[in-house]
Write a protein that holds these residues in place. Structure first.
Motif, PDB file in Angstrom:
ATOM      1  N   TYR A  53     -38.562  39.908   7.699  1.00 48.50           N
ATOM      2  CA  TYR A  53     -39.409  39.785   6.573  1.00 48.50           C
ATOM      3  C   TYR A  53     -39.691  38.291   6.169  1.00 48.50           C
ATOM      4  CZ  TYR A  53     -40.961  44.583   5.511  1.00 48.50           C
ATOM      5  OH  TYR A  53     -41.575  45.969   5.588  1.00 48.50           O
ATOM      6  N   MET A  54     -38.687  37.600   5.795  1.00 42.79           N
ATOM      7  CA  MET A  54     -38.576  36.291   5.290  1.00 42.79           C
ATOM      8  C   MET A  54     -39.398  35.449   6.196  1.00 42.79           C
ATOM      9  SD  MET A  54     -38.134  35.096   2.301  1.00 42.79           S
ATOM     10  CE  MET A  54     -36.806  35.689   1.457  1.00 42.79           C
ATOM     11  N   GLU A  55     -39.037  35.407   7.427  1.00 41.53           N
ATOM     12  CA  GLU A  55     -39.593  34.487   8.539  1.00 41.53           C
ATOM     13  C   GLU A  55     -41.227  34.742   8.529  1.00 41.53           C
ATOM     14  OE1 GLU A  55     -39.380  33.115  13.354  1.00 41.53           O
ATOM     15  OE2 GLU A  55     -37.733  34.396  12.187  1.00 41.53           O
ATOM     16  N   LEU A  56     -41.646  36.236   8.492  1.00 45.17           N
ATOM     17  CA  LEU A  56     -42.789  36.702   8.548  1.00 45.17           C
ATOM     18  C   LEU A  56     -43.653  36.096   6.923  1.00 45.17           C
ATOM     19  CD1 LEU A  56     -45.360  38.211   9.657  1.00 45.17           C
ATOM     20  CD2 LEU A  56     -44.489  40.140   8.256  1.00 45.17           C
ATOM     21  N   LEU A  57     -42.861  36.042   6.117  1.00 47.30           N
ATOM     22  CA  LEU A  57     -43.499  35.468   4.923  1.00 47.30           C
ATOM     23  C   LEU A  57     -43.834  33.976   4.931  1.00 47.30           C
ATOM     24  CD1 LEU A  57     -44.371  35.981   1.688  1.00 47.30           C
ATOM     25  CD2 LEU A  57     -42.000  35.614   1.353  1.00 47.30           C
ATOM     26  N   ASN A  58     -42.908  33.130   5.364  1.00 45.90           N
ATOM     27  CA  ASN A  58     -43.034  31.798   5.837  1.00 45.90           C
ATOM     28  C   ASN A  58     -44.046  31.789   6.626  1.00 45.90           C
ATOM     29  OD1 ASN A  58     -40.990  30.358   4.194  1.00 45.90           O
ATOM     30  ND2 ASN A  58     -39.528  31.338   5.444  1.00 45.90           N
ATOM     31  N   ARG A  59     -44.289  32.277   7.682  1.00 47.13           N
ATOM     32  CA  ARG A  59     -45.205  31.977   8.718  1.00 47.13           C
ATOM     33  C   ARG A  59     -46.710  32.374   8.008  1.00 47.13           C
ATOM     34  NH1 ARG A  59     -44.997  35.339  14.296  1.00 47.13           N
ATOM     35  NH2 ARG A  59     -43.230  34.210  14.491  1.00 47.13           N
ATOM     36  N   THR A  60     -46.567  33.348   7.103  1.00 49.07           N
ATOM     37  CA  THR A  60     -47.987  33.913   6.377  1.00 49.07           C
ATOM     38  C   THR A  60     -48.308  32.825   5.494  1.00 49.07           C
ATOM     39  OG1 THR A  60     -47.398  36.091   6.691  1.00 49.07           O
ATOM     40  CG2 THR A  60     -48.927  35.362   4.984  1.00 49.07           C
ATOM     41  N   ILE A  61     -47.484  32.195   4.688  1.00 53.59           N
ATOM     42  CA  ILE A  61     -47.854  31.276   3.493  1.00 53.59           C
ATOM     43  C   ILE A  61     -48.315  29.779   4.245  1.00 53.59           C
ATOM     44  CG2 ILE A  61     -46.956  29.745   1.718  1.00 53.59           C
ATOM     45  CD1 ILE A  61     -45.250  32.089   1.000  1.00 53.59           C
ATOM     46  N   ARG A  62     -47.585  29.363   5.426  1.00 53.46           N
ATOM     47  CA  ARG A  62     -47.888  28.184   6.237  1.00 53.46           C
ATOM     48  C   ARG A  62     -49.076  28.440   6.919  1.00 53.46           C
ATOM     49  NH1 ARG A  62     -43.451  28.135   8.902  1.00 53.46           N
ATOM     50  NH2 ARG A  62     -44.080  29.410  10.693  1.00 53.46           N
ATOM     51  N   GLU A  63     -49.481  29.419   7.402  1.00 53.70           N
ATOM     52  CA  GLU A  63     -50.742  29.662   7.930  1.00 53.70           C
ATOM     53  C   GLU A  63     -51.886  29.727   7.020  1.00 53.70           C
ATOM     54  OE1 GLU A  63     -50.454  33.206  10.169  1.00 53.70           O
ATOM     55  OE2 GLU A  63     -49.485  32.305  11.704  1.00 53.70           O
ATOM     56  N   ALA A  64     -51.527  30.336   5.722  1.00 61.60           N
ATOM     57  CA  ALA A  64     -52.449  30.594   4.549  1.00 61.60           C
ATOM     58  C   ALA A  64     -52.858  29.102   3.890  1.00 61.60           C
ATOM     59  CB  ALA A  64     -52.031  31.426   3.554  1.00 61.60           C
ATOM     60  N   THR A  65     -51.793  28.103   3.914  1.00 66.04           N
ATOM     61  CA  THR A  65     -52.006  27.279   3.043  1.00 66.04           C
ATOM     62  C   THR A  65     -51.642  25.656   3.665  1.00 66.04           C
ATOM     63  OG1 THR A  65     -49.515  26.792   2.461  1.00 66.04           O
ATOM     64  CG2 THR A  65     -50.953  28.262   1.184  1.00 66.04           C
ATOM     65  N   ARG A 476     -42.598  51.651  -1.074  1.00 68.85           N
ATOM     66  CA  ARG A 476     -42.858  50.602  -0.174  1.00 68.85           C
ATOM     67  C   ARG A 476     -41.288  50.363   0.433  1.00 68.85           C
ATOM     68  NH1 ARG A 476     -47.854  51.223   1.094  1.00 68.85           N
ATOM     69  NH2 ARG A 476     -49.190  50.510  -0.779  1.00 68.85           N
ATOM     70  N   ILE A 477     -41.200  49.857   1.627  1.00 71.80           N
ATOM     71  CA  ILE A 477     -39.847  49.777   2.458  1.00 71.80           C
ATOM     72  C   ILE A 477     -39.706  48.132   2.012  1.00 71.80           C
ATOM     73  CG2 ILE A 477     -38.755  49.660   4.884  1.00 71.80           C
ATOM     74  CD1 ILE A 477     -41.232  51.484   5.486  1.00 71.80           C
ATOM     75  N   LEU A 478     -38.440  47.927   1.574  1.00 73.69           N
ATOM     76  CA  LEU A 478     -37.695  46.753   1.584  1.00 73.69           C
ATOM     77  C   LEU A 478     -36.823  46.746   2.395  1.00 73.69           C
ATOM     78  CD1 LEU A 478     -37.296  45.489  -2.187  1.00 73.69           C
ATOM     79  CD2 LEU A 478     -38.692  44.705  -0.333  1.00 73.69           C
ATOM     80  N   ALA A 506     -46.372  45.533   1.102  1.00 76.30           N
ATOM     81  CA  ALA A 506     -47.150  46.685   1.389  1.00 76.30           C
ATOM     82  C   ALA A 506     -47.488  46.449   3.052  1.00 76.30           C
ATOM     83  CB  ALA A 506     -48.297  46.596   0.543  1.00 76.30           C
ATOM     84  N   GLU A 507     -47.961  45.358   3.169  1.00 78.13           N
ATOM     85  CA  GLU A 507     -48.724  44.796   4.632  1.00 78.13           C
ATOM     86  C   GLU A 507     -47.700  44.808   5.730  1.00 78.13           C
ATOM     87  OE1 GLU A 507     -51.957  45.217   5.203  1.00 78.13           O
ATOM     88  OE2 GLU A 507     -52.299  45.274   2.985  1.00 78.13           O
ATOM     89  N   ALA A 508     -46.443  44.272   5.305  1.00 77.30           N
ATOM     90  CA  ALA A 508     -45.311  44.206   6.108  1.00 77.30           C
ATOM     91  C   ALA A 508     -45.021  45.454   6.491  1.00 77.30           C
ATOM     92  CB  ALA A 508     -44.199  43.327   5.613  1.00 77.30           C
ATOM     93  N   GLN A 509     -44.826  46.550   5.723  1.00 74.22           N
ATOM     94  CA  GLN A 509     -44.561  47.824   6.120  1.00 74.22           C
ATOM     95  C   GLN A 509     -45.273  48.305   7.177  1.00 74.22           C
ATOM     96  OE1 GLN A 509     -43.765  50.550   2.704  1.00 74.22           O
ATOM     97  NE2 GLN A 509     -44.881  52.261   3.846  1.00 74.22           N
TER      98      GLN A 509
END
Length: 543
Positions: A53-65, A476-478, A506-509
């Motif tokens: 999840y953390m790698e997905l979050l980093n990737r998401t923020i990098r692509e968004a910003t 939501r799944i953590l 929510a979306e990662a789930q």
């Protein structure tokens, strides 16, 4: 971090092994163990690659910003390392902390160039010794003269559960010089460091208890056991010995050692001894230090923060009286709370609690020796939600006695109570916990993730887990791997809002659930686009 003219020891926190390597290794035993099923339930499959999840979050923020936020769960200050450093400094020893081995390799390399007398490796979060070997090899490459000391829960487990021949084999594989066998061990470490500093020539460790050590990687020697019982008040962390940049804005704090309960799947109380409490006055002193240094988020890591209940209420009143205005998070036991405690929690700044629910079935809770019932859990979750406190419920799937009926009861419990977050954990059978004493009664065979009992085996449990994740709507799944409940205060400290965190989860789930079937190519585009929208400027300007 402060430096020392006389560096006695570098304390090294967590080493997070490369997730791709972990996946590759665990996938090899997928047919014989539930370990890979557990990994799939704690990661996402994106573009044919399994990531956290953390790698997905980093990737998401990098692509968004267009900016890499560099978010990393173990960046949160490792309390065990901070506690050890404070303990040693009180005794006049020069100590530095490398909080995250992964993120601070260059800094560690520089510290090793100063020829510290020792490196101490903590093992709080390890379930095998591969991460320890990785650190040992790094230290050997950059300073072969530095003594390497390993202690903590993983070493304590090895020494408690294995015969000496097996211990010697494992320790030979790890490759350190000195191993500390005690559930605390900080006093032993201080004595070892003092001997390394004061000895003329070869240090004499024979008079220091709780050690297994070797000279030049030859035969191991052992010293007698003397169980430590270090005073909680005298040894509370002195945060003034650290640069505030080390622990602000999010810090962990411990106010108790061990646990008052004896769950049948856990042996922590047997290891840690009777419940030992820090006085409220000392906790208040620590919190004042943290508040003055700019800490905004506090994570209390006590196994049961609200036990005993009168003390818990006094802690809440103390925080209210000081007007700390912390956002605080903790483990919490719903069955040990009343309406007054819920009110005090909200007023004192509680933002979220970790609930070890484990099951929504009364019979399974009895098997677990939980001294709780689903009705009391339901009441507690409702009261917490009324006060805007995040709730995170963990559930074990496949515990001895589990069957279709208990799975159905747990599913209904989650649907009806709807905690903010939850996690299903595939049962892992330890052979050294109380439930194993009843192996014959439950028909338990096997261990780890490879088990079966009279009413279920690990394969059936994994199927139930996936089906529950696919069908339960509301909470939501953590996941548990490098993005669990404690990531929330960490991410808040990095500038993310609760709305962004909840939207991401929510979306990662949706992506996680699709990834159970690795034979199909999941369509994750919708989820990924909605995640990016959460972080487009100016939403993430603070990160």
């Amino acid at each position: 971090m402060r430096t020392s003219d006389n560096l006695d020891c570098v304390i090294i926190g967590h080493n997070d092994m490369d997730f791709r390597e972990v996946c590759e290794e665990i996938s090899k035993i997928g047919k014989h163990s539930g370990a890979y099923n557990d990994l799939k339930a704690n990661s996402v499959l994106v573009g044919g690659e399994r990531i956290t999840y953390m790698e997905l979050l980093n990737r998401t923020i990098r692509e968004a910003t267009g900016t890499d936020p560099g978010l990393y769960a173990t960046e949160l200050p490792h309390l065990g390392s901070a506690y050890l450093a404070s303990f040693m400094r009180r005794r006049g020893l020069g100590v530095e902390v490398v909080n995250s081995f992964n993120q601070e390799r260059e800094r560690l390399k520089g510290l090793l160039a100063q020829s510290p007398r020792a490196v101490a490796i903590t093992t709080t979060l390890y379930v095998d010794y591969a991460p320890i070997v990785d650190v040992v090899n790094f230290v050997r490459r950059h300073n072969p003269r530095t003594k390497i000391i390993v202690g903590g829960p993983h070493v304590f487990s090895i020494c408690s559960d294995r015969d000496e021949a097996t211990q010697d084999y494992i320790f030979q594989e790890i490759g350190a010089d000195i191993y500390i066998f005690d559930s605390q061990g900080e006093l032993t470490l201080s004595k070892v460091l003092a001997e390394l500093r004061d000895a003329e020539g070869t240090p004499d460790l024979s008079g220091i208890p709780n050690l297994t050590y070797t000279h030049d990687n030859l035969a191991f020697e052992r010293t007698p056991r003397v169980v430590e019982d270090n005073d909680m008040d005298e040894n509370a962390v002195d945060w003034s010995t650290f640069d505030p940049g080390y622990y602000a804005p999010t810090a962990q704090l411990r106010t108790a050692r061990s646990c008052a309960f004896k769950c049948a799947f856990c042996r922590y109380p047997a290891f840690a001894g009777s419940l030992n409490l820090t006085s409220i006055e000392v906790v208040e002193r620590e919190l004042r230090q943290l508040h003055a240094a700019g800490v905004k988020n506090v994570v209390f890591i006590d196994d049961t923060f609200n036990v005993p209940l009168p003390r818990f209420k006094e802690l809440c009143r103390m925080m209210i009286r000081n007007r700390f205005d912390f956002n605080w998070f903790s483990f919490f036991r719903c069955a040990n709370a009343d309406d007054e405690s819920f009110d005090l929690m909200a007023e004192s700044g509680c933002k979220g609690v970790f609930l070890g629910i484990e099951s929504g079935d009364a019979r399974i809770l009895k098997n677990m020796n939980k001294f709780a019932d689903p009705g009391r859990y339901s009441y507690g979750i409702a009261r917490l939600k009324e006060r805007g406190i995040l709730t995170f419920a963990t559930i074990i799937v496949g515990y001895p006695g589990e069957n279709e009926e208990s799975i159905r009861n747990t599913t209904n419990f989650l649907l009806e109570t709807c905690p903010t977050y939850y996690r299903l954990e595939l049962y892992y059978h330890y052979t050294n916990v109380p439930i194993h004493e009843h192996a014959e009664k439950y028909g338990i065979r096997g261990s780890g993730y490879s088990w079966k009992h009279n009413s279920m085996d690990w394969r059936e449990a994994a199927q139930h887990l996936q089906r529950m994740y696919r069908t339960i709507e509301g909470p939501r799944i953590l996941p548990g791997y490098m993005f669990d409940f404690w990531s929330i205060p960490y991410l808040m400290g990095k500038g993310l809002t609760l709305e962004q965190i909840e939207g991401f989860v929510a979306e990662a789930q949706g992506i996680l659930v699709q990834g159970f079937d690795e034979s199909a190519a999941p369509d994750t585009a919708r989820h990924e686009e909605r995640m990016r929208a959460l972080f487009r400027a100016p939403a993430l300007a603070a990160v």
